[in-house]
Design a protein around this motif. Sequence first.
Motif, PDB file in Angstrom:
ATOM      1  N   LYS A 163       0.829  -1.209   0.000  1.00 40.99           N
ATOM      2  CA  LYS A 163       0.000   0.000   0.000  1.00 40.99           C
ATOM      3  C   LYS A 163       0.860   1.254   0.000  1.00 40.99           C
ATOM      4  CE  LYS A 163      -4.192   1.969   1.880  1.00 40.99           C
ATOM      5  NZ  LYS A 163      -5.393   1.709   2.701  1.00 40.99           N
ATOM      6  N   ILE A 164       1.958   1.237   0.765  1.00 39.65           N
ATOM      7  CA  ILE A 164       2.857   2.388   0.761  1.00 39.65           C
ATOM      8  C   ILE A 164       3.467   2.573  -0.628  1.00 39.65           C
ATOM      9  CG2 ILE A 164       5.054   3.267   1.657  1.00 39.65           C
ATOM     10  CD1 ILE A 164       4.324   2.068   4.360  1.00 39.65           C
ATOM     11  N   GLY A 165       3.832   1.447  -1.262  1.00 39.50           N
ATOM     12  CA  GLY A 165       4.381   1.521  -2.610  1.00 39.50           C
ATOM     13  C   GLY A 165       3.387   2.111  -3.594  1.00 39.50           C
ATOM     14  N   ALA A 178      -2.616   5.398   8.261  1.00 38.87           N
ATOM     15  CA  ALA A 178      -3.780   6.282   8.181  1.00 38.87           C
ATOM     16  C   ALA A 178      -3.716   7.337   9.278  1.00 38.87           C
ATOM     17  CB  ALA A 178      -5.064   5.460   8.301  1.00 38.87           C
ATOM     18  N   GLU A 179      -3.261   6.940  10.459  1.00 40.62           N
ATOM     19  CA  GLU A 179      -3.135   7.873  11.581  1.00 40.62           C
ATOM     20  C   GLU A 179      -2.179   9.010  11.248  1.00 40.62           C
ATOM     21  OE1 GLU A 179      -2.986   7.226  15.976  1.00 40.62           O
ATOM     22  OE2 GLU A 179      -2.651   5.153  15.331  1.00 40.62           O
ATOM     23  N   MET A 180      -1.025   8.669  10.670  1.00 43.74           N
ATOM     24  CA  MET A 180      -0.041   9.697  10.357  1.00 43.74           C
ATOM     25  C   MET A 180      -0.525  10.607   9.224  1.00 43.74           C
ATOM     26  SD  MET A 180       2.345   9.759  12.500  1.00 43.74           S
ATOM     27  CE  MET A 180       3.496  10.860  11.661  1.00 43.74           C
ATOM     28  N   GLU A 181      -1.285  10.051   8.297  1.00 41.39           N
ATOM     29  CA  GLU A 181      -1.844  10.894   7.241  1.00 41.39           C
ATOM     30  C   GLU A 181      -2.883  11.855   7.820  1.00 41.39           C
ATOM     31  OE1 GLU A 181      -1.257   8.579   3.079  1.00 41.39           O
ATOM     32  OE2 GLU A 181      -3.073   8.060   4.198  1.00 41.39           O
ATOM     33  N   GLU A 182      -3.654  11.384   8.796  1.00 40.66           N
ATOM     34  CA  GLU A 182      -4.604  12.266   9.471  1.00 40.66           C
ATOM     35  C   GLU A 182      -3.871  13.364  10.232  1.00 40.66           C
ATOM     36  OE1 GLU A 182      -7.005   9.787  11.948  1.00 40.66           O
ATOM     37  OE2 GLU A 182      -7.871   8.680  10.262  1.00 40.66           O
TER      38      GLU A 182
END
Length: 266
Positions: free
Chosen positions: A6-8, A223-227
Motif C-alpha cells: 500500500k505504501i508503494g 492512516a493515523e499519520m496521514e490524518e
Amino acid sequence: MYSAFKIGKKFLHYYFTAANGKGHGVHSPFVFDLITKVLNDTTNHPAYTEVEEQRRLLLQNETVLTVEDFGAGSTKGLTKQRVVKQIAATSLKPKKYAQLLFRLVNYFQPKQILELGTSLGITTAYLAKANTNAVVTTMEGSAAIAAVAQEQFDALQLKNVNADTGNFDETLPELISKPESAFDFVFIDGNHRKEPTLRYFEQLLAKAINDTVFVFDDIHWSAEMEEAWEELKQHPQVTLTIDLFFIGLVFLRKEQKEREHFVIRF
C-alpha cells in the motif's frame, strides 16, 4: 502501519502527481530556492562519507540489545531483544533523507536543534555536522539504543550533541519547561501515531520562533499519520507545508501572505 504494497502504491501516486522536483511552476520564491538550493543540491559534503561509514559499521554490528519501545505498534514498556544491525537495517533514515536533513540545517543554519527519536544516531550526526555551532538536543526512549548512538557521537567526535533518554511523554515537557529552551529546527521521528505527533507539535510551538523549521517523518506511514499531517496543514499557526512523501516540512513564517501546501517530487 500500511502494508509495504500500500505504501508503494501511494508512493507511485505521489511520484506521478507531485510538482516537478526542479521547481518549474513554483511561484513562491522561498519554496523555489528551497528546491533548487537544498532538494537538488548534489554537493558531496565530507560529512556524508564520515557518517555513512558509521552506518556501514552499524549494519555489521551483531551486538544484542534489550530494548524498551515506546513508539507506535508497541505496548508501553515492552522489552525485547534486538540486534544492532537489524535496527540499523529497519530503523535508520535512508541516506537520501538523512542527507537532506543535513542540507536543510546547512541552508537554514539553526542554532538550537531538537530531534525526537535518536535511534542509533545517524540522523543526529548529520544534524550536528551540518552546523557545528548549533546545539543539537536529541531524545531517545530506549537507553540501550541511546548508548549505541553515543558511541557514534564519540567516534565522530561530535561536541555539540546533548542526548536525553526516556519516554517523550515525560522528558519533552521537562525540556520545554526550561526557560532557555527555544528551537529553530525540529525533527520529529519518535512516535508514529496521530495523537502524540500533534501533541508534541502543540507543546513545541511554545518554544518555536517565526523561522522554526519542523520536519515530520513518515507522514504517509499509516492512516493515523496521514490524518496527523492533514491536521498539521490546517493548524492556524502553520503557513506553509511541503510534502516529500517520506517526510513533511512545516513552516510558521508570518510573512507568508497566503497559506500554501506543496507536494514536491523528491
